[in-house]
Design a protein around this motif. Sequence first.
Motif, short mmCIF file in Angstrom:
data_model
loop_
_atom_site.label_atom_id
_atom_site.label_comp_id
_atom_site.label_asym_id
_atom_site.label_seq_id
_atom_site.Cartn_x
_atom_site.Cartn_y
_atom_site.Cartn_z
N THR A 170 -17.02 27.29 -16.93
CA THR A 170 -16.27 26.76 -15.44
C THR A 170 -16.03 25.35 -15.36
O THR A 170 -17.22 24.52 -15.76
CB THR A 170 -17.86 27.37 -14.56
OG1 THR A 170 -19.03 26.31 -14.77
CG2 THR A 170 -18.03 28.53 -14.84
N MET A 171 -15.67 25.56 -14.32
CA MET A 171 -15.12 24.40 -13.59
C MET A 171 -14.76 23.74 -11.81
O MET A 171 -13.62 23.89 -11.68
CB MET A 171 -14.14 23.88 -14.44
CG MET A 171 -12.99 24.11 -15.97
SD MET A 171 -11.06 23.81 -16.42
CE MET A 171 -11.55 24.49 -18.24
N GLY A 172 -16.16 23.97 -11.60
CA GLY A 172 -16.03 23.83 -10.08
C GLY A 172 -15.92 24.94 -9.94
O GLY A 172 -16.30 23.97 -7.87
N CYS A 173 -16.71 26.07 -9.57
CA CYS A 173 -16.78 26.71 -9.41
C CYS A 173 -17.82 27.48 -8.37
O CYS A 173 -18.93 27.83 -7.76
CB CYS A 173 -15.58 27.93 -9.41
SG CYS A 173 -16.53 28.44 -11.40
N GLY A 174 -18.96 26.84 -8.85
CA GLY A 174 -20.34 26.76 -8.58
C GLY A 174 -21.04 28.27 -8.68
O GLY A 174 -20.76 28.54 -9.14
N ASP A 175 -21.03 28.48 -7.62
CA ASP A 175 -22.59 29.65 -7.38
C ASP A 175 -21.42 30.86 -7.31
O ASP A 175 -21.89 32.50 -7.68
CB ASP A 175 -23.53 30.25 -6.16
CG ASP A 175 -23.73 28.79 -6.29
OD1 ASP A 175 -24.57 28.51 -7.89
OD2 ASP A 175 -25.30 28.20 -5.07
N ALA A 176 -20.30 30.96 -7.61
CA ALA A 176 -18.80 31.29 -7.09
C ALA A 176 -18.89 32.64 -8.12
O ALA A 176 -18.13 33.10 -8.81
CB ALA A 176 -17.66 30.93 -6.37
N CYS A 177 -19.43 31.61 -9.65
CA CYS A 177 -18.73 31.65 -10.88
C CYS A 177 -19.55 32.72 -11.14
O CYS A 177 -20.96 33.55 -10.80
CB CYS A 177 -18.63 31.16 -11.77
SG CYS A 177 -17.18 29.70 -12.09
N PRO A 178 -19.12 33.97 -11.94
CA PRO A 178 -19.92 35.24 -12.20
C PRO A 178 -21.12 35.27 -13.41
O PRO A 178 -21.11 33.72 -14.13
CB PRO A 178 -18.76 35.46 -13.23
CG PRO A 178 -18.20 34.89 -13.85
CD PRO A 178 -18.00 34.43 -12.55
N VAL A 179 -21.92 35.75 -13.52
CA VAL A 179 -23.35 34.98 -13.94
C VAL A 179 -23.63 35.62 -15.02
O VAL A 179 -24.28 37.42 -14.08
CB VAL A 179 -24.62 34.61 -13.51
CG1 VAL A 179 -25.23 33.98 -14.08
CG2 VAL A 179 -24.31 33.12 -12.98
N PHE A 180 -24.00 36.80 -16.45
CA PHE A 180 -23.96 37.66 -16.69
C PHE A 180 -25.56 37.33 -17.79
O PHE A 180 -24.65 36.36 -18.62
CB PHE A 180 -22.61 38.66 -17.30
CG PHE A 180 -22.08 38.81 -16.49
CD1 PHE A 180 -22.34 39.79 -15.84
CD2 PHE A 180 -21.22 38.72 -16.14
CE1 PHE A 180 -21.13 41.04 -14.99
CE2 PHE A 180 -19.82 38.71 -14.92
CZ PHE A 180 -20.14 40.27 -14.10
N PRO A 181 -26.35 37.52 -17.76
CA PRO A 181 -26.45 37.26 -18.88
C PRO A 181 -26.83 37.65 -20.39
O PRO A 181 -26.01 38.83 -20.99
CB PRO A 181 -28.62 38.36 -18.36
CG PRO A 181 -28.25 38.67 -17.38
CD PRO A 181 -26.61 38.66 -17.01
N GLY A 182 -27.06 36.53 -21.70
CA GLY A 182 -27.00 37.08 -22.30
C GLY A 182 -25.08 35.69 -22.57
O GLY A 182 -25.02 35.63 -24.13
N LYS A 183 -24.78 35.91 -22.49
CA LYS A 183 -22.95 35.42 -22.27
C LYS A 183 -23.64 33.98 -22.25
O LYS A 183 -24.30 33.05 -22.07
CB LYS A 183 -21.98 35.19 -21.38
CG LYS A 183 -21.79 36.88 -20.65
CD LYS A 183 -20.73 36.94 -21.89
CE LYS A 183 -21.17 38.75 -21.67
NZ LYS A 183 -20.00 39.25 -22.60
N ARG A 184 -22.71 32.81 -23.16
CA ARG A 184 -22.08 31.38 -23.67
C ARG A 184 -22.16 30.92 -21.99
O ARG A 184 -21.12 31.09 -21.78
CB ARG A 184 -21.81 31.20 -24.57
CG ARG A 184 -21.67 29.93 -25.03
CD ARG A 184 -21.32 29.39 -25.96
NE ARG A 184 -21.33 27.85 -26.81
CZ ARG A 184 -20.69 27.91 -27.50
NH1 ARG A 184 -20.19 27.89 -28.38
NH2 ARG A 184 -20.71 25.89 -27.96
N TYR A 185 -22.25 29.93 -21.89
CA TYR A 185 -21.90 28.82 -20.82
C TYR A 185 -21.25 27.51 -20.71
O TYR A 185 -22.44 27.10 -21.46
CB TYR A 185 -22.28 29.48 -18.83
CG TYR A 185 -21.95 30.71 -18.67
CD1 TYR A 185 -21.54 31.42 -17.29
CD2 TYR A 185 -23.38 31.87 -19.16
CE1 TYR A 185 -20.76 32.21 -16.82
CE2 TYR A 185 -22.94 32.95 -18.27
CZ TYR A 185 -22.27 33.40 -17.37
OH TYR A 185 -21.80 34.42 -16.97
N LEU A 186 -20.27 27.28 -20.45
CA LEU A 186 -20.38 25.90 -20.60
C LEU A 186 -19.26 25.68 -19.55
O LEU A 186 -18.77 26.06 -18.49
CB LEU A 186 -18.90 25.44 -21.48
CG LEU A 186 -18.96 25.93 -23.39
CD1 LEU A 186 -17.76 25.53 -24.19
CD2 LEU A 186 -20.28 25.16 -23.34
#
Length: 223
Positions: A168-184
């Motif tokens: 993610t690059m600046g989309c904040g809370d609008a970015c999707p969140v799925f349990p178990g995914k690796r996020y940077l």
Amino acid sequence: MSESPSTEAYRRADLSVDQQHALFTAARRLADEFSGTFGAETVDRYLHTSYDQFAGRATVPHFLPLLAERFARQRLLALARVEGKDTSGTPIVLFLCVHNAGRSQMALGFFTHLAEDRAIGWSGGSEPGDQINPAAVQAMREAGIDITAEFPKPWTTEIAQAADVIVTMGCGDACPVFPGKRYLDWTLDDPRGRDVAAVRPIRDEIERRVRALLDDLKVPTRA
């Protein structure tokens, strides 16, 4: 033998005759490509909804069927991964920013250029713009990478679910969140409204981070 799409599905009042023909031709290509994986009904549904994603904001209506076909293909590939119909194990990275016009497009450009077919890169935006930032295009061209064939597009549930890593690059809370995914989360200046000189340092930092990510994923990069 592949299941063929129906011409009736493309006789829509909001489509010109040329657009109907172009979309039906795209449906036949996708049906052949995904034969044995998805039926024509699924292909039709994804192609129609992909078309509708762009119909209200595309600046070049002539290219709408092509954009829809490319986005539908990406979504169908993602769906195949989510449903366990793609067991290739090829790493998938999704780059997300707000407008999918600058940062995420440059990241995708570097990722695709460096990884070639050893990893899959996608990009999207929470509020997709109408075109890729011209300064980003120029900055990437200076780096020897052409991103003019790309286009701002949204992310969809199946695309996010299929990704192994979501950057993610600046989309904040609008970015999707799925349990178990690796996020940077990459904190980067937004190139929107900046000239090429101001975009170059952003481009260089994105390249550094993409190279580090590919190294972490154990994906060999081109020389």
